[in-house]
Motif scaffolding. Structure first.
Motif, PDB file in Angstrom:
ATOM      1  N   GLY A  82      -4.418 -50.144  -5.198  1.00 27.12           N
ATOM      2  CA  GLY A  82      -4.006 -49.068  -6.077  1.00 27.12           C
ATOM      3  C   GLY A  82      -3.419 -47.826  -5.432  1.00 27.12           C
ATOM      4  N   ILE A  83      -3.940 -47.420  -4.291  1.00 26.05           N
ATOM      5  CA  ILE A  83      -3.507 -46.144  -3.712  1.00 26.05           C
ATOM      6  C   ILE A  83      -2.026 -46.129  -3.328  1.00 26.05           C
ATOM      7  CG2 ILE A  83      -3.808 -44.591  -1.731  1.00 26.05           C
ATOM      8  CD1 ILE A  83      -6.791 -45.041  -1.929  1.00 26.05           C
ATOM      9  N   PRO A  84      -1.492 -47.159  -2.620  1.00 28.68           N
ATOM     10  CA  PRO A  84      -0.057 -47.115  -2.265  1.00 28.68           C
ATOM     11  C   PRO A  84       0.877 -46.994  -3.475  1.00 28.68           C
ATOM     12  CG  PRO A  84      -1.182 -48.743  -0.939  1.00 28.68           C
ATOM     13  CD  PRO A  84      -2.148 -48.329  -1.985  1.00 28.68           C
ATOM     14  N   PRO A  85       0.732 -47.836  -4.523  1.00 33.22           N
ATOM     15  CA  PRO A  85       1.629 -47.679  -5.671  1.00 33.22           C
ATOM     16  C   PRO A  85       1.416 -46.373  -6.433  1.00 33.22           C
ATOM     17  CG  PRO A  85      -0.008 -49.368  -6.121  1.00 33.22           C
ATOM     18  CD  PRO A  85      -0.112 -49.050  -4.677  1.00 33.22           C
ATOM     19  N   LEU A  86       0.167 -45.877  -6.472  1.00 28.16           N
ATOM     20  CA  LEU A  86      -0.086 -44.610  -7.155  1.00 28.16           C
ATOM     21  C   LEU A  86       0.583 -43.445  -6.426  1.00 28.16           C
ATOM     22  CD1 LEU A  86      -3.836 -44.917  -8.258  1.00 28.16           C
ATOM     23  CD2 LEU A  86      -1.790 -45.051  -9.697  1.00 28.16           C
ATOM     24  N   ILE A  87       0.541 -43.479  -5.097  1.00 26.89           N
ATOM     25  CA  ILE A  87       1.232 -42.445  -4.312  1.00 26.89           C
ATOM     26  C   ILE A  87       2.733 -42.529  -4.540  1.00 26.89           C
ATOM     27  CG2 ILE A  87       1.793 -41.703  -1.967  1.00 26.89           C
ATOM     28  CD1 ILE A  87      -1.019 -42.498  -1.127  1.00 26.89           C
ATOM     29  N   PHE A  88       3.267 -43.733  -4.533  1.00 23.30           N
ATOM     30  CA  PHE A  88       4.693 -43.946  -4.767  1.00 23.30           C
ATOM     31  C   PHE A  88       5.093 -43.413  -6.146  1.00 23.30           C
ATOM     32  CE2 PHE A  88       8.236 -46.720  -6.153  1.00 23.30           C
ATOM     33  CZ  PHE A  88       9.161 -46.393  -5.173  1.00 23.30           C
ATOM     34  N   LEU A  89       4.274 -43.685  -7.155  1.00 24.42           N
ATOM     35  CA  LEU A  89       4.549 -43.203  -8.507  1.00 24.42           C
ATOM     36  C   LEU A  89       4.462 -41.681  -8.575  1.00 24.42           C
ATOM     37  CD1 LEU A  89       5.038 -43.575 -11.515  1.00 24.42           C
ATOM     38  CD2 LEU A  89       2.597 -44.119 -11.786  1.00 24.42           C
TER      39      LEU A  89
END
Length: 288
Positions: A146-153
Motif C-alpha cells: 500500500g505505501i508505494p502506490p499511496l505515495i505515488f497517488l
C-alpha cells in the motif's frame, strides 16, 4: 461498620481495575506476538511480496490515468474537481489497506468452523471474538503493497488547489477509522452463516466487492438522499471514505457527521457481539 464497608468497596474497585488492566495488557501482548509471527510468515516468500507491490502500483497508475481521462472532458463529477476526486481515491485506498490488515481472518474463520479448529480458539483464556479478529495482522504485507502506490497517488494531487483545514481533516480521519470498523463488523456478520449452513466464503467476498463498489468508487455527493441513508446505516459502506472525504473537503458538517458515524459504529459493534454470541451457541451445541 461504615468504615469497613467503605474499605471493602474500595478494595473491590481496585481489584476490578487491576483485572481490567491485566486484560488490556494481555491483549496488547497478544497483538505484539501475532504481529511478529505474521511478519515472519509474510517475509518467507519475497517473490510473492514484490509481485503484489507491482500489481498494486500499476492498479493505482491505471486509476489515476482513468481519472485524468474523465476530467479531460468535464470539470466536475458529482460536484468533485479532479484533485478532490484524487483525494477521494487516496482515502478509499488508505481505508482499503487498513481493513486488509485483518480482513483475511474472516476467511480463516470460515475454514476454522468447518475443520473444527475453532475449538482451539474457544479454550484460550481471552475473548474469542477478539482473537478471531486479530489472529493475523498483516502490517508488513499491507505496508509493502500500500505505501508505494499511496505515495505515488499523493504526489499526483495538487494540494494547493484543495481547501483543507486542520479540524475537518482530523475529524475526517477519525470518521474513516470508524467507518472501517463498521465495514469489518459487517463483513464479520457475513461470515456467521457458516455456523448454520456450513459455508459463507462467497457471502463474505460478495460483501467485500459490494462495499468497494458502493463506498470507494462513487463519492457521497453522487448518491441521492435515500441511498445515502441506506448505505450509511443498514449497509454502512459510505462512512469510511464517502463521509470522511466529504468532511475533509468541507462539503459536510464535521460534528454532525462524526456523531452519525459514532452512532452507527456503536450499533454495529453491538450487533456484531450479539450475533457472535448467537453463532457460538449454535457451534457449541453442534459440537457437544
Amino acid at each position: 461498620m461504615l468504615a469497613h464497608t467503605y474499605f471493602g468497596t474500595n478494595r473491590l474497585k481496585n481489584m476490578k481495575l487491576l483485572e481490567l488492566k491485566q486484560k488490556v495488557i494481555n491483549k496488547i501482548l497478544l497483538i505484539k506476538a501475532i504481529t511478529i509471527y505474521t511478519f515472519q510468515q509474510e517475509t518467507a516468500y519475497w517473490a510473492n511480496t514484490w509481485a503484489h507491490v507491482l500489481s498494486t502500483f500499476f492498479y493505482m497508475l491505471s486509476m489515476i490515468l482513468f481519472i485524468d481521462v474523465v476530467y479531460s472532458n468535464v470539470n466536475l463529477v458529482a460536484g468533485y474537481t479532479k484533485n478532490e476526486m484524487l483525494l477521494f481515491l487516496l482515502m478509499a485506498q488508505a481505508t482499503y489497506y487498513l481493513s486488509w490488515t485483518i480482513y483475511g481472518n474472516l476467511i480463516d474463520l470460515v475454514e476454522n468452523v468447518n475443520n473444527g479448529n475453532l475449538d482451539l480458539v474457544l479454550v484460550k483464556p481471552i475473548s474469542s471474538l477478539f482473537y478471531i479478529t486479530f489472529r493475523r495482522i498483516r502490517l508488513f504485507r499491507v505496508a509493502m503493497d500500500g505505501i508505494p502506490p499511496l505515495i505515488f497517488l499523493a504526489l499526483a494531487i495538487n494540494w494547493s488547489a484543495l481547501n483543507i483545514s486542520f479540524l475537518p481533516l482530523l475529524i475526517g480521519i477519525i470518521i474513516s477509522v470508524m467507518g472501517t470498523v463498521c465495514s469489518l463488523s459487517f463483513h464479520l456478520l457475513a461470515t456467521l452463516p457458516v455456523f448454520w449452513v456450513g459455508e459463507s466464503r462467497n457471502i463474505v467476498e460478495f460483501t467485500s466487492h459490494f462495499e468497494y463498489n458502493v463506498g470507494k468508487i462513487i463519492p457521497l455527493e453522487g448518491y441521492g438522499k435515500d441511498f445515502k441513508f441506506f448505505f450509511s446505516t443498514i449497509f454502512p459502506f459510505l462512512i469510511s471514505t464517502g463521509f470522511s472525504t466529504s468532511v475533509i473537503l468541507g462539503k459536510s458538517e464535521p460534528l454532525p457527521t462524526l456523531l452519525w458515524g459514532l452512532t452507527v459504529t456503536i450499533l454495529m459493534l453491538t450487533v456484531r457481539q450479539f450475533a457472535w454470541n448467537k453463532a457460538l451457541k449454535v457451534y457449541t451445541s453442534a459440537s457437544s
